[in-house]
Design a protein around this motif. Structure first.
Motif, short mmCIF file in Angstrom:
data_model
loop_
_atom_site.label_atom_id
_atom_site.label_comp_id
_atom_site.label_asym_id
_atom_site.label_seq_id
_atom_site.Cartn_x
_atom_site.Cartn_y
_atom_site.Cartn_z
N THR A 57 0.73 -1.23 -0.03
CA THR A 57 -0.03 0.08 0.00
C THR A 57 0.75 1.03 0.11
O THR A 57 0.49 2.16 -0.77
N LEU A 58 1.96 1.26 0.65
CA LEU A 58 2.79 2.38 0.85
C LEU A 58 3.48 2.81 -0.41
O LEU A 58 3.62 3.76 -0.96
N ALA A 59 3.73 1.61 -1.02
CA ALA A 59 4.74 1.51 -2.20
C ALA A 59 3.71 2.15 -3.40
O ALA A 59 4.00 3.09 -4.25
N VAL A 60 2.33 1.58 -3.52
CA VAL A 60 1.47 2.05 -4.52
C VAL A 60 1.15 3.23 -4.48
O VAL A 60 0.73 4.35 -5.48
N VAL A 78 11.07 4.65 -7.38
CA VAL A 78 11.88 3.63 -6.69
C VAL A 78 10.74 2.60 -6.00
O VAL A 78 11.24 1.50 -5.65
N ALA A 79 9.55 2.88 -5.95
CA ALA A 79 8.51 2.00 -5.41
C ALA A 79 8.43 0.64 -6.27
O ALA A 79 8.09 -0.45 -5.76
N PHE A 84 9.17 -5.23 -6.85
CA PHE A 84 9.96 -6.16 -7.69
C PHE A 84 10.42 -7.14 -6.58
O PHE A 84 10.06 -8.43 -6.87
N THR A 85 10.99 -6.86 -5.52
CA THR A 85 11.82 -7.65 -4.68
C THR A 85 10.59 -8.47 -3.62
O THR A 85 10.69 -9.48 -3.39
N ILE A 86 9.38 -7.82 -3.32
CA ILE A 86 8.20 -8.41 -2.64
C ILE A 86 7.96 -9.58 -3.63
O ILE A 86 7.61 -10.60 -3.41
N LEU A 279 14.06 1.74 5.32
CA LEU A 279 12.85 2.38 4.86
C LEU A 279 13.27 3.65 4.89
O LEU A 279 12.58 4.43 4.06
N ALA A 280 13.89 4.32 5.74
CA ALA A 280 14.43 5.86 5.68
C ALA A 280 15.17 6.14 4.17
O ALA A 280 15.00 7.07 3.66
N LEU A 281 15.99 5.45 4.10
CA LEU A 281 16.78 5.52 2.80
C LEU A 281 15.95 5.50 1.66
O LEU A 281 16.28 6.38 0.46
N LEU A 282 15.18 4.42 1.38
CA LEU A 282 14.23 4.32 0.34
C LEU A 282 13.41 5.52 0.23
O LEU A 282 13.01 6.20 -0.92
N GLY A 283 12.65 6.07 1.48
CA GLY A 283 11.85 7.27 1.61
C GLY A 283 12.57 8.58 1.15
O GLY A 283 12.19 9.40 0.40
#
Length: 411
Positions: A57-60, A78-79, A84-86, A279-283
């Motif tokens: 949900t967060l990614a979409v 980047v989401a 892909f990994t999930i 998570l912080a780096l991805l954000g």
């Protein structure tokens, strides 16, 4: 350019109700060691992870905001990497569980379930876009007939990979389906590769082979890289496979370890410590880094090493959410609204959000466009889920092979 698996995609309904007849949460029977085929936790680790649904949900949500307000989240694409990994993780652990239970993998059954999960809703989207193109003058749907054909055949990424300059109008109305092409092509090949190594090597070697395969796309990107090859690298299944394989590597590693293995304790500890920084780096990337723009040296780094780095961050998150359901991050992402949307609507949201963006742009809607996009996309996702996806998923589960039937293992 973004996606949600199935992926995009996006939520993977194979997890829900998967092989309940044999009890997916039940640990493998305590018989001869050979019975687990070197993966003692493969069967017990197939239950649904609510926090992963919340992560979907967060990614979409990042994808939607990125396409509506790219200045707000220039790196929201980047989401796609997270999705892909999930997907690689979920698919691989289901395949491993089937192999342990039956001694093989029913490829035809797997492909049938993938078709049921992805294609009916995608065909409905293609039909609507083609209808709008042929019956209206909305510029956002010009060329939808050709784009729909490429999307339905999961070839959007192939066409985009062959374009060296700006993307053409050939795929633009359904440009976001490039990532579905990457995932479907991965789904076509990975079960064959996994079955091959499972039949010929010990479990430890399977793990090493998966890790080695993760490194190959990085080397291949380094060979291919030049500014004119950016589209080739970004859209190619061979150049993005490490992001799916990172999830597969997590699945293989966890399936190899018993619940009392000290190495599992070590993984649980360190994945928990690194989850929030990951998570912080991805954000931070989503917020500050325009990953699809030409930024000189940074672009070269991102299109070579960057994809694998993001895969490592995503794999860390997946492992932490799988191993630490009691942690704060897991509890937050597993909240019922987040988990329900990720499980049931993330694929529909991904499919419909981009055509909705183009529809509103064609109508000249500027004020409140993000809110309008969210509302219309949720309505279409709900319609897609209840009218199309859920009935086909029910048929897919009914059509599963009986647990006692021998697997049709094709190599």
């Amino acid at each position: 350019m973004a996606k949600a698996p199935d992926s995009t995609a996006v939520a993977d309904k194979e997890q829900e109700g998967a092989d309940t007849a044999v009890g997916v949460r039940r640990p493998p029977a305590p018989v001869a060691p050979r019975a687990s085929r070197g993966f003692p936790s493969a069967v017990s680790r197939t239950g649904r992870v609510g926090a992963l649904d919340g992560l979907r949900t967060l990614a979409v949500a990042l994808v939607v905001v990125h396409h509506v307000e790219p200045d707000v989240l220039p790196g929201g694409a980047v989401a796609v990497d997270v999705f892909f990994t999930i997907s690689g993780f979920v698919i691989t652990r289901l395949l491993l569980a089937e192999y342990v239970r039956r001694g093989g993998i029913s490829l035809m059954s797997f492909y049938r379930r993938r078709w049921m999960r992805l294609v009916p809703a995608l065909l409905a989207l293609c039909a609507v876009c083609a209808l709008l193109a042929s019956t209206t003058s909305l510029w956002g749907f010009d060329g939808s007939l050709q784009a729909a054909g490429l999307s339905a055949a999961f070839l959007t990424n192939v066409v985009r990979a062959m374009e060296s300059g700006p993307y053409s109008e050939l795929t633009r109305p359904l440009a976001h389906t490039w990532s579905l092409g990457v995932e479907e092509q991965f789904y076509l090949l990975w079960p064959l590769v996994l079955l091959f190594v499972l039949r010929r090597f010990r479990a430890r070697t399977v793990l090493l082979c998966t890790a080695a395969l993760c490194a190959l796309p990085l080397l291949w990107r380094c060979v291919l890289w030049n500014p004119e090859a950016a589209h080739r690298i970004y859209n190619g299944t061979d150049t993005r496979a490490d992001q799916l394989l990172a999830g597969a590597l997590v699945a293989v590693a966890l399936a190899r370890l018993r619940s009392d293995d000290p190495r599992l304790t070590l993984l649980r500890t360190w994945s928990g410590r690194l989850a929030w920084p990951a998570l912080a780096l991805l954000g931070l990337v989503a917020w500050q880094v325009p990953v699809t723009e030409d930024l000189g040296v940074w672009t070269a780094v991102w299109y070579t090493v960057g994809f694998l780095a993001v895969a490592a961050l995503s794999a860390t998150l997946v492992m932490a959410l799988e191993l630490r359901p009691e942690a704060r991050m897991s509890r937050l992402l597993a909240l019922t609204p987040l988990a329900w949307v990720g499980r049931n609507l993330s694929y529909g949201i991904y499919l419909w959000h981009y055509p909705v963006v183009r529809l509103l742009a064609s109508l000249g809607v500027n004020e409140g466009r993000l809110a309008a996009t969210v509302v219309l996309t949720l309505l279409m996702a709900l319609l897609s889920y209840y009218a199309i996806e859920k009935p086909f998923l029910r048929r897919a589960r009914v059509g599963k092979m009986p647990a006692a039937a021998p697997a049709l293992a094709v190599t």
